[in-house]
Motif scaffolding. Sequence first.
Motif, PDB file in Angstrom:
ATOM      1  N   ILE A  85       0.855  -1.171   0.000  1.00 37.66           N
ATOM      2  CA  ILE A  85       0.000   0.000   0.000  1.00 37.66           C
ATOM      3  C   ILE A  85       0.893   1.222   0.000  1.00 37.66           C
ATOM      4  CG2 ILE A  85      -1.482   1.408   1.471  1.00 37.66           C
ATOM      5  CD1 ILE A  85      -2.973  -0.974   2.245  1.00 37.66           C
ATOM      6  N   THR A  86       0.593   2.155  -0.851  1.00 36.75           N
ATOM      7  CA  THR A  86       1.422   3.367  -0.854  1.00 36.75           C
ATOM      8  C   THR A  86       0.650   4.504  -1.486  1.00 36.75           C
ATOM      9  OG1 THR A  86       3.575   4.275  -1.448  1.00 36.75           O
ATOM     10  CG2 THR A  86       2.495   2.891  -3.088  1.00 36.75           C
ATOM     11  N   HIS A  87       1.073   5.715  -1.208  1.00 33.66           N
ATOM     12  CA  HIS A  87       0.551   6.830  -1.980  1.00 33.66           C
ATOM     13  C   HIS A  87       1.710   7.595  -2.596  1.00 33.66           C
ATOM     14  CE1 HIS A  87       1.041   8.500   2.139  1.00 33.66           C
ATOM     15  NE2 HIS A  87       1.586   9.495   1.465  1.00 33.66           N
ATOM     16  N   GLU A  88       2.927   7.037  -2.399  1.00 33.47           N
ATOM     17  CA  GLU A  88       4.092   7.704  -2.958  1.00 33.47           C
ATOM     18  C   GLU A  88       4.374   7.135  -4.349  1.00 33.47           C
ATOM     19  OE1 GLU A  88       6.624   8.579   1.058  1.00 33.47           O
ATOM     20  OE2 GLU A  88       6.147   6.544   0.486  1.00 33.47           O
ATOM     21  N   THR A  89       4.558   7.996  -5.299  1.00 38.05           N
ATOM     22  CA  THR A  89       4.704   7.525  -6.680  1.00 38.05           C
ATOM     23  C   THR A  89       5.998   6.775  -6.910  1.00 38.05           C
ATOM     24  OG1 THR A  89       5.308   9.800  -7.099  1.00 38.05           O
ATOM     25  CG2 THR A  89       3.174   9.080  -7.940  1.00 38.05           C
ATOM     26  N   TYR A  90       7.091   7.181  -6.185  1.00 39.47           N
ATOM     27  CA  TYR A  90       8.357   6.481  -6.446  1.00 39.47           C
ATOM     28  C   TYR A  90       8.267   5.050  -5.976  1.00 39.47           C
ATOM     29  CZ  TYR A  90      10.331   6.412  -1.682  1.00 39.47           C
ATOM     30  OH  TYR A  90      10.573   6.160  -0.380  1.00 39.47           O
ATOM     31  N   THR A  91       7.477   4.841  -4.916  1.00 40.91           N
ATOM     32  CA  THR A  91       7.274   3.489  -4.415  1.00 40.91           C
ATOM     33  C   THR A  91       6.471   2.670  -5.408  1.00 40.91           C
ATOM     34  OG1 THR A  91       7.093   4.595  -2.301  1.00 40.91           O
ATOM     35  CG2 THR A  91       6.685   2.245  -2.322  1.00 40.91           C
ATOM     36  N   ALA A  92       5.506   3.332  -6.012  1.00 38.39           N
ATOM     37  CA  ALA A  92       4.631   2.631  -6.944  1.00 38.39           C
ATOM     38  C   ALA A  92       5.367   2.195  -8.203  1.00 38.39           C
ATOM     39  CB  ALA A  92       3.446   3.525  -7.319  1.00 38.39           C
ATOM     40  N   GLU A  93       6.514   2.804  -8.414  1.00 40.63           N
ATOM     41  CA  GLU A  93       7.289   2.442  -9.605  1.00 40.63           C
ATOM     42  C   GLU A  93       7.708   0.980  -9.617  1.00 40.63           C
ATOM     43  OE1 GLU A  93      10.656   4.976  -9.849  1.00 40.63           O
ATOM     44  OE2 GLU A  93       9.498   6.776 -10.394  1.00 40.63           O
ATOM     45  N   TYR A  94       7.729   0.359  -8.399  1.00 42.79           N
ATOM     46  CA  TYR A  94       8.188  -1.023  -8.316  1.00 42.79           C
ATOM     47  C   TYR A  94       7.109  -2.016  -8.737  1.00 42.79           C
ATOM     48  CZ  TYR A  94      12.179   0.736  -5.670  1.00 42.79           C
ATOM     49  OH  TYR A  94      13.313   1.385  -5.293  1.00 42.79           O
ATOM     50  N   ALA A  95       5.885  -1.523  -8.817  1.00 38.57           N
ATOM     51  CA  ALA A  95       4.772  -2.456  -8.997  1.00 38.57           C
ATOM     52  C   ALA A  95       4.681  -2.998 -10.409  1.00 38.57           C
ATOM     53  CB  ALA A  95       3.468  -1.759  -8.633  1.00 38.57           C
ATOM     54  N   SER A 113      -9.447   1.594 -10.763  1.00 38.94           N
ATOM     55  CA  SER A 113      -8.784   0.967 -11.909  1.00 38.94           C
ATOM     56  C   SER A 113      -7.924  -0.174 -11.400  1.00 38.94           C
ATOM     57  CB  SER A 113      -7.908   1.987 -12.650  1.00 38.94           C
ATOM     58  OG  SER A 113      -6.837   2.385 -11.799  1.00 38.94           O
ATOM     59  N   ASP A 114      -7.661  -1.163 -12.244  1.00 37.51           N
ATOM     60  CA  ASP A 114      -6.823  -2.314 -11.897  1.00 37.51           C
ATOM     61  C   ASP A 114      -5.994  -2.613 -13.134  1.00 37.51           C
ATOM     62  OD1 ASP A 114      -5.685  -4.697 -11.224  1.00 37.51           O
ATOM     63  OD2 ASP A 114      -7.553  -5.682 -10.616  1.00 37.51           O
ATOM     64  N   THR A 115      -4.749  -2.094 -13.149  1.00 37.72           N
ATOM     65  CA  THR A 115      -3.978  -2.184 -14.396  1.00 37.72           C
ATOM     66  C   THR A 115      -2.643  -2.857 -14.184  1.00 37.72           C
ATOM     67  OG1 THR A 115      -3.234   0.039 -13.902  1.00 37.72           O
ATOM     68  CG2 THR A 115      -4.950  -0.172 -15.570  1.00 37.72           C
ATOM     69  N   LYS A 116      -2.226  -3.617 -15.213  1.00 36.90           N
ATOM     70  CA  LYS A 116      -0.881  -4.183 -15.215  1.00 36.90           C
ATOM     71  C   LYS A 116       0.048  -3.140 -15.798  1.00 36.90           C
ATOM     72  CE  LYS A 116      -2.981  -8.561 -15.521  1.00 36.90           C
ATOM     73  NZ  LYS A 116      -3.617  -9.519 -16.417  1.00 36.90           N
ATOM     74  N   VAL A 117       1.173  -2.937 -15.122  1.00 34.89           N
ATOM     75  CA  VAL A 117       2.091  -1.908 -15.589  1.00 34.89           C
ATOM     76  C   VAL A 117       3.470  -2.501 -15.748  1.00 34.89           C
ATOM     77  CG1 VAL A 117       0.813  -0.008 -14.575  1.00 34.89           C
ATOM     78  CG2 VAL A 117       2.578  -1.205 -13.230  1.00 34.89           C
ATOM     79  N   LEU A 118       4.291  -1.774 -16.445  1.00 34.54           N
ATOM     80  CA  LEU A 118       5.680  -2.176 -16.584  1.00 34.54           C
ATOM     81  C   LEU A 118       6.416  -1.714 -15.333  1.00 34.54           C
ATOM     82  CD1 LEU A 118       7.730  -3.321 -18.771  1.00 34.54           C
ATOM     83  CD2 LEU A 118       8.302  -0.893 -19.138  1.00 34.54           C
ATOM     84  N   ASN A 119       7.135  -2.641 -14.722  1.00 39.26           N
ATOM     85  CA  ASN A 119       7.962  -2.219 -13.601  1.00 39.26           C
ATOM     86  C   ASN A 119       9.031  -1.301 -14.130  1.00 39.26           C
ATOM     87  OD1 ASN A 119      10.063  -2.005 -11.704  1.00 39.26           O
ATOM     88  ND2 ASN A 119       9.327  -3.862 -10.678  1.00 39.26           N
ATOM     89  N   ARG A 120       8.951  -0.057 -13.708  1.00 36.33           N
ATOM     90  CA  ARG A 120       9.838   0.926 -14.292  1.00 36.33           C
ATOM     91  C   ARG A 120      11.266   0.776 -13.770  1.00 36.33           C
ATOM     92  NH1 ARG A 120       5.642   5.542 -13.318  1.00 36.33           N
ATOM     93  NH2 ARG A 120       4.590   3.760 -12.426  1.00 36.33           N
ATOM     94  N   ARG A 121      11.415  -0.021 -12.741  1.00 38.48           N
ATOM     95  CA  ARG A 121      12.767  -0.258 -12.231  1.00 38.48           C
ATOM     96  C   ARG A 121      13.451  -1.401 -12.992  1.00 38.48           C
ATOM     97  NH1 ARG A 121      14.751   2.987  -7.704  1.00 38.48           N
ATOM     98  NH2 ARG A 121      13.051   4.470  -7.610  1.00 38.48           N
ATOM     99  N   THR A 122      12.716  -2.490 -13.180  1.00 36.76           N
ATOM    100  CA  THR A 122      13.346  -3.676 -13.773  1.00 36.76           C
ATOM    101  C   THR A 122      12.892  -3.931 -15.195  1.00 36.76           C
ATOM    102  OG1 THR A 122      11.585  -5.109 -12.986  1.00 36.76           O
ATOM    103  CG2 THR A 122      13.459  -4.811 -11.523  1.00 36.76           C
TER     104      THR A 122
END
Lengths: 412, 238
Positions: free
Chosen positions: B200-210, B223-232
């Motif tokens: 659970i987070t509201h910080e965008t940098y944290t959400a980058e891992y998802a 919304s329920d979306t699959k995203v590209l992990n922007r880190r890996t």
Amino acid sequence: MPFHHAARIALAGLKTNKTRSALTILGIIIGVTAIIMVVSLGQGAKDLILSQIEGLGARVIGIIPGRQPKGPTDVLATLTASLTERDFSALQRKENVPYAQDVIPVVFGSETAYYNGQTYRPTLFGGNESMADIYDSYPERGRAVSADDVRSAADVVILGWTVADTLAPGQDLLGDRIKIKGRNFLVIGIMPKKGGASFINFNESVFLPYTTAQKYIFGIKYFNRIIIRADSEAHVAVTVEDVKATLRELHGITDPDKDDFGIETQADLLKTVGTVLSTLTVFLAMVAAISLVVGGVGIMNIMLVSVTDRTREIGLRKALGATNRNILTQFLLEAIILTGIGGIVGILLGAGLSFAISLVISNVFGLAWDFTFPVGAAVLGILISTIVGLIFGLYPARKASHMSPIDALRHE
Amino acid sequence: MPLMEVKNLEMTYTDEDVATPVLRGLSFKINRGEFVTVMGPSGSGKSTLLHILGLLERQSGGEYFFGGKQTSEYSEDEIAKLRNKKLGFVFQSFNLLPRTTVFENVKLPLLYSGIKEELWDTMARKAIDAVGLSHRLDFEPSQLSGGEKQRVAIARALVNNPEVIFADEPTGNLDSKSGEVVMDIIQKLHNEMGHTVILITHETYTAEYAERIIRLRDGMIESDTKVLNRRTGKLFQK
């Protein structure tokens, strides 16, 4: 969860709150200390008093004049003149009381003694030549009452230490004369200074022939006691029966309920006094035990505060997989460990204080006071305090175990 | 079979006859090995959702299947066991036991696990090693920085090798630098050890891992979306 893990968690919980834990068990410590001290000192007092009674000699039988009360509603018949010279002579005869080694008529009372302007009011004991032996009251200097003194109603006295010291401080009264009831008495003996407690305060007493005391001081013809010493302990019981038979025949009594005399043996006295002292000790110990309940309420109070204080910890433990039973066990064990430690500390403290007091009593007051460690009371003390922990810990522990993990975690 | 599935999940708190609906009919599935981030403004019900998924709280309506079984069929003790064996929690406020060493804190879940005591030390060391705090074994929480505390909490969540790690704003009390360290560790657990992560987070940098983001608003899925992990760069694969 294995028990030793639960115990370790509880111990860790107590260790993180050392001051609070220590304060919590103070009530229990005081309660158990009180119980141990009451029982230990009660036992010491009982031993001392019983040894004093035993000091009178197991072979000694006391005959008391007058009808003895049969119960609390029975008014004591005050026929105190029922033991006379006739009884004395009859008891002395071997065909009546074959196992009587000594028969001593005793009269006693208080009377003022004068010497050279000084006065003192001692207790006077009139007896015969066997008196010194039975009471262990031989004079330090001079001589005891002799059979001749008794026969002739001689004006002789033996003074207790305090009596002599008060009438003539720093002066030797032996061979001098003191005045009682306007009559001069030759001081033939001085008693040693005696320490300790006893039924007779020898220091403040004066001993003289019973004939003299009857005739010249109290003006009576009866005795306050007749003391008989049997020739062996085995013959005490049969001697008691012989005495009863002799006196009943002499006094024309057929119904034992109408006896105008009473008989005391050391065994009776030991039993009576022992029972009274034990009852007293038990009573006092129970009063002390009430303080344990108060201590238990203290434990419950602190445990409730602790549960509220540690709400987050409880929530966390539950989130990590602790069951309600785990939490219940933890807090219950904390309470029991606390009270158990309190019990042990209380026992040590109570025993230590009792020991110190026994040292003071025996060294400062010179009494033959023995320290006894009351094993029964110690076991009971631990048991009661643990049960107190169990009972008073249960409510806070249940409260803790029923917390919802998330409410507990949210708690600030 | 999905690891977790909720159908029409509802949660309403009732306080003195005032009913406050927090979750209003959520339905979704989470598979083994997913990295799901739940986002949403405060009051949107994301913490409540995590508590229900984490079996810390029971829903007031709808169904929740964990491991294919209705959670309402589990007993209290079974739920405690699930929390112990299958779930690991990382809280925003660390929740370490005070005046207790790092080593002992991490061992805490093992106490309730029924695992043989001889294994505890090894397991705890391994978990502490995984968060890089082997040099802090005998420290107490008061001697640690915020980031270190959270890493201890992660080690504690990890020690029983659970299937799912729930992290409720794990970086909320941390500066962004130590927050990143914490998130990197969570990422590593997910990638290398295959733990399912629900964050659970509201910080965008944290959400980058998802790899998947569920957005909540007013107790409902926005919304329920699959995203590209922007880190890996790893995309969630079903």
